[in-house]
Design a protein around this motif. Structure first.
Motif, PDB file in Angstrom:
ATOM      1  N   LEU A  28       0.831  -1.205   0.000  1.00  0.00           N
ATOM      2  CA  LEU A  28       0.000   0.000   0.000  1.00  0.00           C
ATOM      3  C   LEU A  28       0.863   1.251   0.000  1.00  0.00           C
ATOM      4  O   LEU A  28       0.546   2.239  -0.683  1.00  0.00           O
ATOM      5  CB  LEU A  28      -0.934  -0.009   1.203  1.00  0.00           C
ATOM      6  CG  LEU A  28      -1.874   1.203   1.323  1.00  0.00           C
ATOM      7  CD1 LEU A  28      -2.756   1.322   0.088  1.00  0.00           C
ATOM      8  CD2 LEU A  28      -2.724   1.103   2.586  1.00  0.00           C
ATOM      9  N   ALA A  29       1.955   1.242   0.764  1.00  0.00           N
ATOM     10  CA  ALA A  29       2.861   2.389   0.771  1.00  0.00           C
ATOM     11  C   ALA A  29       3.447   2.620  -0.619  1.00  0.00           C
ATOM     12  O   ALA A  29       3.531   3.765  -1.092  1.00  0.00           O
ATOM     13  CB  ALA A  29       3.979   2.172   1.792  1.00  0.00           C
ATOM     14  N   PHE A  30       3.829   1.543  -1.288  1.00  0.00           N
ATOM     15  CA  PHE A  30       4.375   1.671  -2.645  1.00  0.00           C
ATOM     16  C   PHE A  30       3.320   2.236  -3.591  1.00  0.00           C
ATOM     17  O   PHE A  30       3.601   3.144  -4.386  1.00  0.00           O
ATOM     18  CB  PHE A  30       4.857   0.317  -3.150  1.00  0.00           C
ATOM     19  CG  PHE A  30       5.488   0.365  -4.516  1.00  0.00           C
ATOM     20  CD1 PHE A  30       6.836   0.625  -4.655  1.00  0.00           C
ATOM     21  CD2 PHE A  30       4.719   0.169  -5.659  1.00  0.00           C
ATOM     22  CE1 PHE A  30       7.422   0.686  -5.920  1.00  0.00           C
ATOM     23  CE2 PHE A  30       5.284   0.232  -6.912  1.00  0.00           C
ATOM     24  CZ  PHE A  30       6.640   0.488  -7.054  1.00  0.00           C
ATOM     25  N   LEU A  31       2.095   1.712  -3.518  1.00  0.00           N
ATOM     26  CA  LEU A  31       1.022   2.200  -4.382  1.00  0.00           C
ATOM     27  C   LEU A  31       0.729   3.676  -4.115  1.00  0.00           C
ATOM     28  O   LEU A  31       0.503   4.456  -5.051  1.00  0.00           O
ATOM     29  CB  LEU A  31      -0.237   1.369  -4.169  1.00  0.00           C
ATOM     30  CG  LEU A  31      -0.202  -0.078  -4.663  1.00  0.00           C
ATOM     31  CD1 LEU A  31      -1.458  -0.820  -4.225  1.00  0.00           C
ATOM     32  CD2 LEU A  31      -0.049  -0.127  -6.181  1.00  0.00           C
ATOM     33  N   ALA A  32       0.716   4.068  -2.838  1.00  0.00           N
ATOM     34  CA  ALA A  32       0.446   5.464  -2.497  1.00  0.00           C
ATOM     35  C   ALA A  32       1.512   6.387  -3.073  1.00  0.00           C
ATOM     36  O   ALA A  32       1.197   7.424  -3.677  1.00  0.00           O
ATOM     37  CB  ALA A  32       0.365   5.625  -0.979  1.00  0.00           C
ATOM     38  N   GLY A  33       2.773   6.022  -2.888  1.00  0.00           N
ATOM     39  CA  GLY A  33       3.840   6.849  -3.426  1.00  0.00           C
ATOM     40  C   GLY A  33       3.805   6.920  -4.941  1.00  0.00           C
ATOM     41  O   GLY A  33       3.998   7.992  -5.539  1.00  0.00           O
ATOM     42  N   ALA A  34       3.543   5.772  -5.591  1.00  0.00           N
ATOM     43  CA  ALA A  34       3.497   5.744  -7.053  1.00  0.00           C
ATOM     44  C   ALA A  34       2.346   6.576  -7.582  1.00  0.00           C
ATOM     45  O   ALA A  34       2.510   7.388  -8.509  1.00  0.00           O
ATOM     46  CB  ALA A  34       3.383   4.294  -7.535  1.00  0.00           C
ATOM     47  N   GLY A  35       1.159   6.401  -7.007  1.00  0.00           N
ATOM     48  CA  GLY A  35      -0.009   7.122  -7.491  1.00  0.00           C
ATOM     49  C   GLY A  35       0.079   8.619  -7.281  1.00  0.00           C
ATOM     50  O   GLY A  35      -0.238   9.410  -8.178  1.00  0.00           O
ATOM     51  N   SER A  75      -6.371  12.220 -12.477  1.00  0.00           N
ATOM     52  CA  SER A  75      -5.465  12.430 -11.340  1.00  0.00           C
ATOM     53  C   SER A  75      -6.248  12.506 -10.036  1.00  0.00           C
ATOM     54  O   SER A  75      -5.804  11.982  -9.005  1.00  0.00           O
ATOM     55  CB  SER A  75      -4.659  13.719 -11.537  1.00  0.00           C
ATOM     56  OG  SER A  75      -3.851  13.641 -12.689  1.00  0.00           O
ATOM     57  N   SER A  76      -7.417  13.144 -10.077  1.00  0.00           N
ATOM     58  CA  SER A  76      -8.233  13.238  -8.867  1.00  0.00           C
ATOM     59  C   SER A  76      -8.771  11.873  -8.470  1.00  0.00           C
ATOM     60  O   SER A  76      -8.884  11.568  -7.276  1.00  0.00           O
ATOM     61  CB  SER A  76      -9.388  14.227  -9.077  1.00  0.00           C
ATOM     62  OG  SER A  76     -10.347  13.706  -9.981  1.00  0.00           O
ATOM     63  N   LEU A  77      -9.103  11.019  -9.442  1.00  0.00           N
ATOM     64  CA  LEU A  77      -9.575   9.667  -9.132  1.00  0.00           C
ATOM     65  C   LEU A  77      -8.471   8.855  -8.457  1.00  0.00           C
ATOM     66  O   LEU A  77      -8.712   8.174  -7.450  1.00  0.00           O
ATOM     67  CB  LEU A  77     -10.039   8.965 -10.415  1.00  0.00           C
ATOM     68  CG  LEU A  77     -10.461   7.501 -10.263  1.00  0.00           C
ATOM     69  CD1 LEU A  77     -11.631   7.365  -9.298  1.00  0.00           C
ATOM     70  CD2 LEU A  77     -10.814   6.907 -11.628  1.00  0.00           C
ATOM     71  N   MET A  78      -7.261   8.916  -8.987  1.00  0.00           N
ATOM     72  CA  MET A  78      -6.134   8.197  -8.382  1.00  0.00           C
ATOM     73  C   MET A  78      -5.897   8.689  -6.959  1.00  0.00           C
ATOM     74  O   MET A  78      -5.711   7.887  -6.035  1.00  0.00           O
ATOM     75  CB  MET A  78      -4.878   8.399  -9.232  1.00  0.00           C
ATOM     76  CG  MET A  78      -4.948   7.752 -10.603  1.00  0.00           C
ATOM     77  SD  MET A  78      -3.524   8.167 -11.642  1.00  0.00           S
ATOM     78  CE  MET A  78      -2.186   7.529 -10.673  1.00  0.00           C
ATOM     79  N   THR A  79      -5.906   9.992  -6.787  1.00  0.00           N
ATOM     80  CA  THR A  79      -5.677  10.553  -5.457  1.00  0.00           C
ATOM     81  C   THR A  79      -6.774  10.147  -4.491  1.00  0.00           C
ATOM     82  O   THR A  79      -6.512   9.803  -3.334  1.00  0.00           O
ATOM     83  CB  THR A  79      -5.604  12.093  -5.536  1.00  0.00           C
ATOM     84  OG1 THR A  79      -4.580  12.473  -6.464  1.00  0.00           O
ATOM     85  CG2 THR A  79      -5.293  12.692  -4.179  1.00  0.00           C
ATOM     86  N   ALA A  80      -8.033  10.158  -4.969  1.00  0.00           N
ATOM     87  CA  ALA A  80      -9.164   9.833  -4.102  1.00  0.00           C
ATOM     88  C   ALA A  80      -9.091   8.392  -3.613  1.00  0.00           C
ATOM     89  O   ALA A  80      -9.344   8.114  -2.434  1.00  0.00           O
ATOM     90  CB  ALA A  80     -10.479  10.064  -4.846  1.00  0.00           C
ATOM     91  N   VAL A  81      -8.746   7.470  -4.498  1.00  0.00           N
ATOM     92  CA  VAL A  81      -8.646   6.059  -4.109  1.00  0.00           C
ATOM     93  C   VAL A  81      -7.568   5.871  -3.047  1.00  0.00           C
ATOM     94  O   VAL A  81      -7.741   5.108  -2.085  1.00  0.00           O
ATOM     95  CB  VAL A  81      -8.371   5.183  -5.342  1.00  0.00           C
ATOM     96  CG1 VAL A  81      -8.017   3.760  -4.932  1.00  0.00           C
ATOM     97  CG2 VAL A  81      -9.577   5.169  -6.270  1.00  0.00           C
TER      98      VAL A  81
END
Length: 342
Positions: free
Chosen positions: A71-78, A252-258
């Motif tokens: 999850l940390a990797f996904l958060a940083g990547a997104g 970009s807002s969708l990625m951030t929201a998830v």
């Protein structure tokens, strides 16, 4: 004379190597003593092997630490991808999901749902939190675009984003203040960014959204690079600038929201990582977006490790650390903008 191709290849190889090694190293950090052999043994058992490891360690690694690292990797990547695209379509090096109000809008929507229905694992909560976060982030984008004026004046978008960010931040604080003390404490820690809620079941949606977003961003790479030369130049090349800009902003807002729905508000990652990668590789390399995503994921993995190690009796919210680092970086961007733009 600098050999840019060799330098870029070295950067790609280094980042890939770190991406392979870092998760195994990061899983070893925590209250329970876990060796690197334990990590390998746990992974071996999870794929059908028969390696020697205690059941407790097996569970800690597979059910607690591994989902958290992913999850940390996904958060940083997104967040890094979202920041890179925002900086591109607005041609503003200070653009970032947090400074643009996207993260705070998503946090407001998610906190509103959590305060109303709780943060359990029910279907309503599982669907409602991401939906509330997306609606909040989409609303923030709509407000920023409308405040930017006719034709989406990019020089006004950042100022509008900062204003919207403060507005949603105040609304989030009001929701926290209105909640009961126990719930408010939990919501406050979550809103500052945390990976404590990481579970295998929560990883599918962000993985799919970020993967699709990366493919779309790469597919529109030519058009995105054309916007960097100016709206008129991009239109001369056949790019529908306003449509592309709004579409990229919404994605970009969708990625951030998830991501906000799963780990709370984490700021400045989308500001720092794209600048650092572009400084290393330039802006026209076809691998730039991929390296930005991987580099951002690695950065967030080690920020999470730092958050768990700084306090002996608890952990810091990762958003506190990224804000501390990012605020200094923000000042560097302001003072040495020409250096960072490469």
């Amino acid at each position: 004379m600098i050999n840019y191709a060799a330098r870029n290849n070295a950067v790609v190889i280094t980042v890939i190597g770190l991406a392979i090694v870092s998760p195994f190293l990061a899983i070893g950090f925590g209250a329970a003593e876990i060796t690197y052999y334990d990590v390998i043994a746990a992974v071996c058992n999870s794929v059908g092997g028969e390696c020697d490891i205690s059941p407790i360690k097996q569970r800690i690694i597979i059910e607690l630490r591994m989902p958290r690292v992913i999850l940390a990797f996904l958060a940083g990547a997104g967040l890094s991808l979202a920041g890179a695209v925002l900086q591109n379509v607005t041609r503003n090096p200070l653009a970032d999901p947090f400074l643009f109000g996207v993260s705070t809008g998503a946090s407001f929507g998610a906190v509103l749902v959590i305060a109303a229905v709780g943060s359990g694992s029910g279907v309503i909560t599982a669907l409602g939190i991401p939906m509330g976060a997306f609606l909040g982030s989409a609303l923030s984008i709509m407000l920023v675009v409308s405040l930017a004026g006719n034709g989406v004046q990019i020089e006004r978008m950042l100022l509008a984003g900062v204003a919207v960010s403060y507005m949603f931040g105040a609304a989030t604080s009001l929701v926290l203040y209105s909640s009961d003390p126990q719930a408010a404490a939990s919501l406050l820690f979550w809103s500052l960014g945390s990976f404590t809620r990481a579970q295998w079941g929560n990883l599918l949606l962000p993985s799919v959204i970020i993967g699709v977003g990366l493919v779309v961003f790469i597919g529109y790479g030519r058009q995105l690079r054309a916007i960097l030369a100016g709206d008129e130049s991009a239109r001369a090349l056949g790019v529908d600038v306003n449509r592309l800009r709004v579409g990229m902003l919404l994605l970009s807002s969708l990625m951030t929201a998830v991501l906000v729905a799963n780990c709370g508000g984490i700021g400045f990652v989308g500001l720092m990582v794209p600048h650092l990668v572009r400084r290393l590789m330039g802006t026209n390399t076809e691998f730039t977006l991929v390296i930005i995503a991987v580099f951002g994921g690695l950065f967030m993995i080690w920020v999470d490790v730092l958050a768990r190690q700084l306090l002996s009796d608890g952990e810091l919210p990762v958003g506190v650390i990224t804000a501390a680092i990012g605020s200094v970086f923000f000042l560097i961007v302001l003072r040495r903008r020409s250096w960072l733009d490469g």
